[in-house]
Design an enzyme around this catalytic site. Structure first.
Site, mmCIF file in Angstrom:
data_model
loop_
_atom_site.group_PDB
_atom_site.id
_atom_site.type_symbol
_atom_site.label_atom_id
_atom_site.label_comp_id
_atom_site.label_asym_id
_atom_site.label_seq_id
_atom_site.Cartn_x
_atom_site.Cartn_y
_atom_site.Cartn_z
ATOM 1 N N GLY A 191 8.748 -1.004 -73.354
ATOM 2 C CA GLY A 191 7.305 -0.449 -73.490
ATOM 3 C C GLY A 191 6.544 -1.068 -72.185
ATOM 4 O O GLY A 191 5.264 -1.010 -72.488
ATOM 5 N N PHE A 234 9.662 -4.362 -55.995
ATOM 6 C CA PHE A 234 9.181 -3.446 -56.712
ATOM 7 C C PHE A 234 9.239 -2.108 -55.833
ATOM 8 O O PHE A 234 8.714 -1.984 -54.731
ATOM 9 C CB PHE A 234 7.757 -4.020 -56.763
ATOM 10 C CG PHE A 234 6.631 -2.669 -57.613
ATOM 11 C CD1 PHE A 234 6.925 -2.373 -58.924
ATOM 12 C CD2 PHE A 234 5.570 -2.088 -56.874
ATOM 13 C CE1 PHE A 234 6.203 -1.449 -59.375
ATOM 14 C CE2 PHE A 234 4.874 -1.200 -57.610
ATOM 15 C CZ PHE A 234 5.322 -0.751 -58.665
ATOM 16 N N LYS A 259 8.071 8.635 -72.748
ATOM 17 C CA LYS A 259 8.307 9.697 -71.867
ATOM 18 C C LYS A 259 7.582 10.910 -72.586
ATOM 19 O O LYS A 259 7.380 11.085 -73.655
ATOM 20 C CB LYS A 259 9.911 10.384 -72.057
ATOM 21 C CG LYS A 259 10.661 9.197 -70.993
ATOM 22 C CD LYS A 259 11.959 9.270 -71.458
ATOM 23 C CE LYS A 259 12.767 7.905 -70.826
ATOM 24 N NZ LYS A 259 13.946 7.534 -71.196
ATOM 25 N N GLU A 285 19.858 3.939 -66.833
ATOM 26 C CA GLU A 285 18.527 4.312 -66.276
ATOM 27 C C GLU A 285 18.569 3.963 -64.734
ATOM 28 O O GLU A 285 19.096 2.886 -64.353
ATOM 29 C CB GLU A 285 17.712 3.543 -66.935
ATOM 30 C CG GLU A 285 17.363 3.906 -68.325
ATOM 31 C CD GLU A 285 16.082 3.538 -68.931
ATOM 32 O OE1 GLU A 285 16.002 3.957 -70.196
ATOM 33 O OE2 GLU A 285 15.338 2.634 -68.493
ATOM 34 N N GLU A 296 18.352 -0.237 -66.137
ATOM 35 C CA GLU A 296 18.897 -0.728 -67.604
ATOM 36 C C GLU A 296 19.895 0.330 -68.078
ATOM 37 O O GLU A 296 20.111 1.392 -67.587
ATOM 38 C CB GLU A 296 17.600 -0.389 -68.389
ATOM 39 C CG GLU A 296 16.436 -1.406 -68.078
ATOM 40 C CD GLU A 296 15.232 -1.125 -68.963
ATOM 41 O OE1 GLU A 296 15.157 -0.527 -69.941
ATOM 42 O OE2 GLU A 296 14.193 -1.649 -68.558
ATOM 43 N N ASN A 299 20.850 1.886 -71.788
ATOM 44 C CA ASN A 299 20.642 2.192 -73.385
ATOM 45 C C ASN A 299 21.939 2.490 -74.148
ATOM 46 O O ASN A 299 22.460 3.328 -73.536
ATOM 47 C CB ASN A 299 19.624 3.241 -73.749
ATOM 48 C CG ASN A 299 18.379 2.942 -72.724
ATOM 49 O OD1 ASN A 299 17.862 2.006 -72.957
ATOM 50 N ND2 ASN A 299 17.811 3.713 -72.013
ATOM 51 N N ARG A 350 22.625 3.739 -77.048
ATOM 52 C CA ARG A 350 22.266 4.591 -78.027
ATOM 53 C C ARG A 350 22.029 6.273 -77.537
ATOM 54 O O ARG A 350 22.055 6.335 -76.509
ATOM 55 C CB ARG A 350 21.201 4.290 -78.891
ATOM 56 C CG ARG A 350 19.906 4.158 -77.547
ATOM 57 C CD ARG A 350 18.534 3.946 -78.340
ATOM 58 N NE ARG A 350 17.719 3.425 -77.461
ATOM 59 C CZ ARG A 350 17.003 4.144 -76.655
ATOM 60 N NH1 ARG A 350 17.031 5.478 -76.592
ATOM 61 N NH2 ARG A 350 16.099 3.442 -75.787
ATOM 62 N N VAL A 385 16.175 10.257 -77.397
ATOM 63 C CA VAL A 385 15.483 11.180 -77.818
ATOM 64 C C VAL A 385 15.671 12.365 -77.010
ATOM 65 O O VAL A 385 16.120 13.436 -77.692
ATOM 66 C CB VAL A 385 14.100 10.827 -77.735
ATOM 67 C CG1 VAL A 385 13.027 12.065 -77.914
ATOM 68 C CG2 VAL A 385 13.503 9.651 -78.348
HETATM 69 C C1 MV4 Z 1 10.374 -0.804 -62.029
HETATM 70 C C2 MV4 Z 1 9.317 -0.103 -61.367
HETATM 71 C C3 MV4 Z 1 9.227 -0.360 -60.071
HETATM 72 N N1 MV4 Z 1 10.093 -1.125 -59.302
HETATM 73 N N2 MV4 Z 1 11.167 -1.659 -61.552
HETATM 74 C C4 MV4 Z 1 8.862 0.985 -66.494
HETATM 75 C C5 MV4 Z 1 9.416 0.482 -67.834
HETATM 76 C C6 MV4 Z 1 10.924 -0.057 -67.401
HETATM 77 N N3 MV4 Z 1 11.813 0.654 -68.430
HETATM 78 C C7 MV4 Z 1 11.006 0.025 -66.096
HETATM 79 N N4 MV4 Z 1 9.847 0.348 -65.616
HETATM 80 C C8 MV4 Z 1 9.383 0.336 -64.051
HETATM 81 N N5 MV4 Z 1 10.446 -0.755 -63.614
HETATM 82 C C9 MV4 Z 1 11.112 -1.918 -60.233
HETATM 83 N N6 MV4 Z 1 11.810 -2.707 -59.794
HETATM 84 C C10 MV4 Z 1 8.575 0.805 -62.141
HETATM 85 C C11 MV4 Z 1 8.601 1.154 -63.501
HETATM 86 C C12 MV4 Z 1 7.720 1.946 -64.074
HETATM 87 C C13 MV4 Z 1 8.306 3.263 -64.499
HETATM 88 C C14 MV4 Z 1 9.443 3.517 -64.396
HETATM 89 C C15 MV4 Z 1 9.915 4.728 -64.678
HETATM 90 C C16 MV4 Z 1 8.799 5.735 -65.237
HETATM 91 C C17 MV4 Z 1 7.543 5.469 -65.492
HETATM 92 C C18 MV4 Z 1 7.270 4.072 -65.068
HETATM 93 C C19 MV4 Z 1 5.867 3.693 -64.832
HETATM 94 C C20 MV4 Z 1 5.427 2.414 -64.597
HETATM 95 C C21 MV4 Z 1 6.258 1.545 -64.227
#
Ligand code: MV4
Length: 460
Positions: free
Chosen positions: A164, A202, A237, A275, A288, A290, A292, A295
């Site tokens: 989250g 990032f 989502k 993911e 990552e 998951n 499980r 949704v």
């Molecule tokens: C990131 C990223 C950019 N670079 N990791 C947000 C929740 C988590 N599951 C992973 N997320 C992100 N990881 C790196 N190295 C940007 C996000 C992110 C994001 C990713 C997918 C869909 C929506 C998002 C919204 C904000 C940040």
């Protein structure tokens, strides 16, 4: 095969599991909190046990209460759905101890993937593409600075047990790093009881693409293609679709093959999702896993023809993958299996502009139907939408031979969906579907910013 299954969940997903059990001829036990006495999962299950007051911690997350219900009703297995106890390795272990089959992967695998830096390390070792970053957790801000200097800014700090978006910080320069580290650590410790952080390069405007996987308990694994999950707000989502317009067949095959090799190595059993983030060059990196059902599993079910919940149950009962997916095993290659286009809009009980939750009496509820429309919901006219749980009230899915047909059906279905008494995200979905960039498939994780009031805009 199991004779009786307990569903440790509520709402639409509890009903979805009940549907699969009915089709397999398996008896069902619902558990419910005092707030859910009049819920449809209670009504449609063969038996139902009240497991506590409305608070999730006292009911749906209360392991002794859920296990007691399983023992009293003498079930063979528990399906955890998503959320609640679905990724709780301790719960899966308790099930094992009590000789009740947990419908999901082994506890060690749940635990490994729940530690995000451990999942990252495992992915790397197993040959999946990952982003440059720390080897495991970073101890302190000095070590974080060393890793960041090596891989270059911007970087992102993430919580080991995160979710989250909490405990997550984007860091653009070395001067910001120490303060960001302290803030992320405090936030992660408070939210997850673990302040461990790791660091990654990032990606500025990624797309979020995930692969559905299935494995049996005999070492066979498959993937069922990807889902495009980029349309999110506040890490929730809103719209998912498959296939992704952004993914080339070559990348799908290449990453799909790597996923299968990796999961075979782990001996992954049951359903799971890997993911990935896609950068603007179209390159995928694992972030990552998951462990499980998700949704958004329904869109994959539609294009593949595989009933993922039935497959989960059959796999947990010891069946081989080919038997678990039925006659489709003959075309198990996803490129042959997956046909057409499916899309899902999450209909939340919330204000479509402010996203504030909207609870209370639903005075009318008329879901759309007709060709190419599926609605997964536990809502009905005169029901109470409780304020205590997730605001998801229906999943509206449509199918088409191609994306334009799926989108046209979605537009007409949204227009025929009547919900009164509470506010829903239907008007928001209608605005998104009308957006030219959305229609063209031009979006990234910041897409939703244009649909939010300016004062609510947040970074990343
Ligand atoms: C990131 C990223 C950019 N670079 N990791 C947000 C929740 C988590 N599951 C992973 N997320 C992100 N990881 C790196 N190295 C940007 C996000 C992110 C994001 C990713 C997918 C869909 C929506 C998002 C919204 C904000 C940040």
């Amino acid at each position: 095969m199991f004779k009786k299954i307990l569903i440790a969940n509520r709402g639409e997903i509890a009903l979805r599991v009940i549907c699969a059990c009915k089709e397999l001829g398996i008896a069902t036990v619902a558990v419910y909190s005092e707030a859910d006495r009049y819920s449809l999962h209670v009504r449609f299950a063969d038996e139902a046990v009240c497991i506590g007051p409305h608070r999730s911690a006292d009911s749906y997350l209360n392991i002794p209460a859920v296990i007691s219900a399983a023992e009293i009703t003498n079930v063979d297995a528990i399906h955890p759905g998503y959320g609640f106890l679905s990724e709780n390795a301790g719960f899966a272990e308790v099930c094992e101890t009590c000789r009740v089959k947990f419908i999901g992967p082994r506890p060690e695998v749940i635990r490994l993937m729940g530690e995000k830096q451990g999942a990252r390390a495992a992915a790397k070792r197993l040959g999946l593409p990952i982003l440059p970053g720390s080897e495991g957790a970073v101890e302190d801000e000095t070590q974080a600075q060393t890793v960041a200097a090596e891989i270059g800014y911007p970087v992102i700090l993430k919580a080991a047990n995160g979710g989250g978006g909490r405990g997550m910080r984007i860091v653009r320069t070395e001067t910001e790093l120490a303060a960001a580290f302290a803030a992320a650590r405090t936030e992660a410790a408070a939210a997850f009881g673990n302040g461990d952080l790791y660091l990654e390069k990032f990606i500025e405007r990624p797309r979020h693409i995930e692969f559905q996987v299935l494995g049996d308990e005999h070492g066979r694994v498959m993937h069922l293609g990807e889902r495009e999950c980029t349309i999110q707000r506040r890490h929730q989502k809103l719209i998912e679709e498959t296939p992704s317009l952004a993914l080339s067949a070559a990348t799908r095959n290449e990453v799909g093959a790597a996923i299968i090799r990796a999961l075979r190595e782990v001996g992954y059993a049951n359903a799971g999702t890997m993911e990935f983030l896609m950068d603007d060059a179209g390159h995928l990196s694992f972030i990552e896993m998951n462990t499980r059902l998700q949704v958004e599993h329904g869109v994959t079910e539609w294009v593949s023809g595989v009933d993922l919940v039935k497959a989960q149950i059959r796999i947990a009962a010891g069946e081989k993958l080919d038997a678990a997916i039925g006659p489709l095993a003959q075309v198990r290659d996803h490129a042959t299996l997956n046909q057409g286009h499916a899309i899902e809009c999450r209909i939340n009980a919330e204000n479509p502009d402010t996203f504030a939750p909207s609870a209370g009496r639903v005075t009318a509820f008329h879901p759309p139907g007709g060709i190419g429309v599926r609605v997964d919901t536990a809502m009905y006219s005169e029901a109470m939408m409780p304020p205590y749980y997730d605001s998801l009230t229906a999943k509206l899915m449509t199918y088409g031979v191609d994306r334009p047909e799926a989108l046209a059906r979605m537009r007409r279905a949204l227009g025929m969906f009547v919900v009164t008494g509470i506010e829903t995200s239907i008007p928001l979905h209608q605005r998104i579907l009308a957006d030219a960039d959305f229609q063209a498939g031009r979006f990234d994780t910041r897409f939703m910013e244009r649909f939010q009031p300016k004062k609510q805009r947040r970074g990343a």
